[in-house]
Design an enzyme around this catalytic site. Structure first.
Site, PDB file in Angstrom:
ATOM      1  CG  ASP A 167      30.099  68.329  66.243  1.00  0.00           C
ATOM      2  OD1 ASP A 167      31.177  67.703  66.264  1.00  0.00           O
ATOM      3  OD2 ASP A 167      29.923  69.394  66.857  1.00  0.00           O
ATOM      4  CG  HIS A 212      38.732  44.471  48.975  1.00  0.00           C
ATOM      5  ND1 HIS A 212      37.389  44.197  49.070  1.00  0.00           N
ATOM      6  CD2 HIS A 212      38.982  44.616  47.641  1.00  0.00           C
ATOM      7  CE1 HIS A 212      36.855  44.192  47.858  1.00  0.00           C
ATOM      8  NE2 HIS A 212      37.796  44.438  46.976  1.00  0.00           N
ATOM      9  CG  ASP A 227      43.341  48.619  42.675  1.00  0.00           C
ATOM     10  OD1 ASP A 227      43.060  49.678  42.083  1.00  0.00           O
ATOM     11  OD2 ASP A 227      42.575  47.632  42.705  1.00  0.00           O
ATOM     12  CG  HIS A 273      39.570  39.453  41.309  1.00  0.00           C
ATOM     13  ND1 HIS A 273      39.726  39.959  40.044  1.00  0.00           N
ATOM     14  CD2 HIS A 273      40.816  39.463  41.866  1.00  0.00           C
ATOM     15  CE1 HIS A 273      40.989  40.274  39.840  1.00  0.00           C
ATOM     16  NE2 HIS A 273      41.682  39.971  40.925  1.00  0.00           N
ATOM     17  CE1 TYR A 331      45.681  39.767  43.460  1.00  0.00           C
ATOM     18  CE2 TYR A 331      44.168  38.191  42.435  1.00  0.00           C
ATOM     19  CZ  TYR A 331      44.676  39.482  42.541  1.00  0.00           C
ATOM     20  OH  TYR A 331      44.182  40.477  41.735  1.00  0.00           O
ATOM     21  NE  ARG A 340      43.686  44.411  41.355  1.00  0.00           N
ATOM     22  CZ  ARG A 340      43.829  44.134  42.628  1.00  0.00           C
ATOM     23  NH1 ARG A 340      43.931  42.873  43.032  1.00  0.00           N
ATOM     24  NH2 ARG A 340      43.891  45.093  43.540  1.00  0.00           N
TER      25      ARG A 340
HETATM   26  N1  GLY Z   1      39.982  49.426  42.748  1.00  0.00           N
HETATM   27  C1  GLY Z   1      38.877  48.593  42.861  1.00  0.00           C
HETATM   28  C2  GLY Z   1      38.860  47.590  41.790  1.00  0.00           C
HETATM   29  O1  GLY Z   1      39.844  47.414  41.106  1.00  0.00           O
HETATM   30  O2  GLY Z   1      37.852  47.025  41.514  1.00  0.00           O
HETATM   31 MN    MN Z   2      41.382  48.814  40.942  1.00  0.00          MN
END
Ligand code: GLY
Ligand code: MN
Ligand code: MN
Length: 436
Positions: free
Chosen positions: A37, A240, A257, A347, A385, A402
């Site tokens: 709960d 991730h 990030d 990505h 990467y 990044r």
């Molecule tokens: N923090 C998620 C992205 O950079 O897309």
């Molecule tokens: Mn991000």
């Protein structure tokens, strides 16, 4: 402009896009149970917030449009003793009407009756309710009741549209009020990154730095916009990585990030720094390449271009650099055509950002990529990467980098909303070594 007039303006704009004789149905987010709960902290559905400003669960907004006029009818949970003891006094419908400026307000126990009366006279319905939701069951019950009355001439609405399609179109261009809030979110996040740079050193844990970020967000009335990635060394090559459970090692890089949500609006920043305060020569080579790709991509953030143009600019720079460094072999054109750069850059370069960190707004319309217009906000976040593969030169193993900024399109070009967070090698090193 007062807060409730901002939300009212959006409801009227939505109604403008609705067909005559139609009903739009939109519901608050359900409470999410963590276990047994215990609930997660409540966060309103972004579309519902966008149209109402209302932050509580168990509420529904109906907008009915006749030939040209619309009425916004809002339903909330009736104040009761249990809620006043356990989670706080609920507002009466009269107070809600005064504060939020809906045309009509009532309690959810009357929702079915009112919904039926709107649907009965509607030719079209707009909603994005999930099939399993209680509200969808209520809509189905109303439609069934209308169908049962066919001998009396009752007609079912014949068009069912996604309300998200319209609301997401509205959300794509940010108003001045939204831009001001996002700028504040970006400032809080950039300051948190600067603070992290000054606190980062070998043997500190990723978790401790994550906690520092959360503290910095919280002490500025903000929360995480998404789960922070605090990734030292090879963890940075896991896109991730959110465990944040290792200790930082001397000589490694740290990819962070992390960014906050402020007054419902997200920011999104990534910075990559040397854990001991000085980049090695090999780290500098890769870092400078990512930074160059990011700058080239940002230079494409101009009215009339598309996010694909921005991505292509990043891919071009990264691919050329990877060939020069001997990390990719072969001819540039075929590497790009066959997407061989994806071994190190897998990505996209950016995404829309606003009420959601990944704003679910359209990327293409009528089969064509959406063109950039003033008021659009998105990220530019190229990276590389490099895992410890046997066919990769050892000197580059476990380098994950990044660099991510948030961009507002203006008629004069890109406005980098997160530029306060340093990204030049010398600026990062100066902060980390306390050199003014
Ligand atoms: N923090 C998620 C992205 O950079 O897309
Ligand atoms: Mn991000
Ligand atoms: Mn992002």
């Amino acid at each position: 402009m007062s807060k409730n007039s901002v939300f009212k303006k959006r409801r009227l704009l939505l109604a403008k896009y609705m067909e005559p004789n139609s009903t739009a149905i939109i519901s608050s987010s359900p409470i999410q149970i963590r276990n047994n709960d215990s609930a997660y902290r409540y966060r309103q559905c972004s579309n519902f917030y966008y149209l109402t400003g209302f932050e509580k669960p168990d509420s529904v907004l109906l907008i009915y449009k006749d030939r040209s006029n619309s009425v916004a009818h809002f339903f909330s949970k009736q104040p009761n003793k249990h809620d006043s003891v356990w989670s706080g006094e609920l507002l009466t419908s009269r107070k809600i009407q005064n504060i939020y400026g809906f045309d009509k307000c009532g309690y959810t126990e009357n929702l079915e009756l009112e919904l039926y009366s709107y649907l009965k006279k509607s030719k079209s319905i707009y909603h994005s309710l999930s099939k399993q939701s209680d509200l969808m069951t209520l809509v189905d019950d109303c439609l069934q009741k209308i169908e049962n009355n066919y001998r009396k001439g009752a007609e079912l609405p014949s068009n069912h549209y996604s309300i998200n399609k319209i609301v997401h179109k509205l959300r794509l261009i940010k108003s001045n009020e939204e831009i001001a809030i996002i700028k504040k979110a970006c400032k809080i996040s950039a300051d948190a990154h600067i603070n992290l740079m000054s606190k980062c050193k070998p043997n500190v844990s990723e978790k401790k730095l994550e906690s520092q970020l959360l503290y910095d967000f919280g002490s500025n009335n903000a929360t995480e916009a998404y789960t922070s990635i605090v990734a030292g060394g090879k963890n940075a090559c896991i896109l991730h990585y959110i465990d944040n459970s290792s200790n930082l090692k001397n000589g490694d890089l740290l990819l962070t990030d992390a960014a906050c949500e402020f007054e419902y609006y997200a920011s999104d920043i990534t910075r990559t720094i040397p854990i001991n305060g000085r980049f090695t020569q090999d780290q500098k080579l890769i870092y400078s390449l990512v930074l160059k790709a990011q700058k080239n991509a940002i230079s494409k953030c101009i009215v009339g271009n598309t996010l694909q143009d921005v991505h292509k600019a990043a891919v071009r720079t990264l691919t050329k650099g990877l060939i020069d460094l001997g990390l990719l072999r072969g001819d540039y054109k075929s590497i790009v055509k066959n997407e061989l750069y994806k071994k190190f850059y897998m990505h996209n370069t950016g995404h829309w950002m606003g009420l959601d960190v990944h704003d679910p707004l359209e990327y293409a319309s009528d089969g064509k990529p959406v063109k950039l217009k003033p008021g659009m906000i998105f990220t530019v976040e190229p990276g590389l990467y490099i895992k410890a593969d046997k066919d990769v030169n050892k000197r580059f193993h476990n380098i994950g980098i990044r660099i991510e900024d948030d961009i507002l399109i203006t008629k004069n070009g890109p406005d980098v909303l997160t530029s306060r967070a340093p990204k030049e090698i010398c600026d990062i090193e100066n902060i980390m070594n306390n050199i003014k």
